[in-house]
Write a protein that holds these residues in place. Structure first.
Motif: not given
Length: 325
Positions: A53-57, A92-95, A99-106, A121-129
């Motif tokens: 039930f936490q934020r981001i589940g 990390v994307a939600r945080m 904070l109104h800053i970008p997030a970059y997620i691998v 949905e949280y607006g992060a930019e995803i890089t796949y690997c």
């Protein structure tokens, strides 16, 4: 917003208390549920700390908030970066969005679709690997070089560990009995390390133990050998527990966790289904590992008051493991 100082060593009691206060605006104080039917089956009184039930589940929001608040303003403004198969990525994307800053997620190509969708949905930019530790790290290094974003490690970071400790702190404070045991699942060890510290600093007598899929039993082998072990493969239904321990999480776990119980894949699936059916809540497979351990070892927990951390509820409902023939 409370800014926190960096942590360069194992956090002490005062640092955990300050962390709990600082992350309060960014996390929920999740409920503790009980279930008489499961208690009878386990032969113990179980208290489920519902981080589903936490934020981001998932509990990962706690560690991400704690680590982000420890960055200097000039570090934060360039954004946050991490590698993760799902829940930490979402945190990390939600945080970053908070904070109104970008997030970059691998993320690995085979990350659960529900978790990938949430990160987007949280607006992060995803890089796949590809889903290997080396390829995750190489992709992350490239992203950090390109963006200058601050890397928040999924678990091997004292700030993250301090944030994860707040989960068990609340469990201890909000449970109306004195707990005999607290059990958490273990993957990279951030939650377990934080739980161990919370147990040491805030519980009158609770012993902290862990549960792990036998298919990825590196943490149990690490405790026995006294050094960090790894897995040749990481195939388990508990996708949140496929990572190995880090040197910081291992140091705490090796010192303060008394035992790690191993469970089979079918035992995890059966425990997950039991929670869905009896408690009427959604949990992901990693959540069910501690309950599977309790049901597998009734003599160890019989008659005790046991706190269980339900780590998250981000599951692909189109691919439920107990719905497959």
């Amino acid at each position: 917003m409370i800014e926190l100082p960096p942590l360069t060593q194992i956090p002490n009691q005062a640092e955990l208390l300050v962390t709990h206060e600082a992350i309060h605006p960014f996390v929920h104080r999740t409920p503790i549920l009980t279930n008489a039917s499961i208690d009878r089956k386990a032969g113990a009184k179980l208290f489920f700390k519902c981080e589903n039930f936490q934020r981001i589940g998932a509990f990962k929001m706690r560690g991400a908030a704690s680590a982000a608040l420890r960055l200097r303003p000039e570090e934060r403004e360039r954004g946050l970066a991490t590698h993760s198969s799902g829940n930490h990525a979402q945190a990390v994307a939600r945080m970053a969005r908070e904070l109104h800053i970008p997030a970059y997620i691998v993320m690995p190509h085979d990350a659960p679709r529900v978790k990938v969708a949430a990160v987007k949905e949280y607006g992060a930019e995803i890089t796949y690997c590809n889903n290997t530790p080396d390829e995750r790290q190489a992709a992350l290094d490239a992203v950090v070089r390109q963006t200058g974003a601050a890397f928040i490690h999924p678990f091997n970071d004292f700030g993250v560990i301090a944030g994860q400790a707040t989960c068990a702190m609340e469990l201890i404070e909000d449970t109306d009995v004195v707990l005999d045991t607290i059990i958490a699942p273990v993957g990279g060890g951030g939650l377990l390390a934080g739980t161990a510290l919370a147990g040491r600093y805030f519980s009158r007598r609770a012993e902290v133990v862990a549960a792990e899929p036998k298919a990825v039993d590196d943490a149990a082998r690490s405790i026995l050998s006294g050094r960090i072990e790894s897995n040749a493969v990481n195939l388990t239904v508990a996708d949140g527990l496929r990572t190995n321990l880090g040197e910081r999480t291992f140091a705490i776990i090796h010192r303060y966790v008394s035992e790690i119980f191993l469970v089979e894949e079918q035992e995890i699936i059966d425990a997950m289904r039991l929670i869905w059916e009896r408690m009427k809540i959604i949990v992901e497979p990693s959540c069910a590992v501690p309950l599977a351990a309790i049901l597998k070892h009734p003599e160890r927990f019989r008659g005790q008051s046991v706190g269980i951390i339900l780590t998250g509820g981000n599951v692909d409902v189109d691919r439920l493991p107990f719905g497959q023939s």
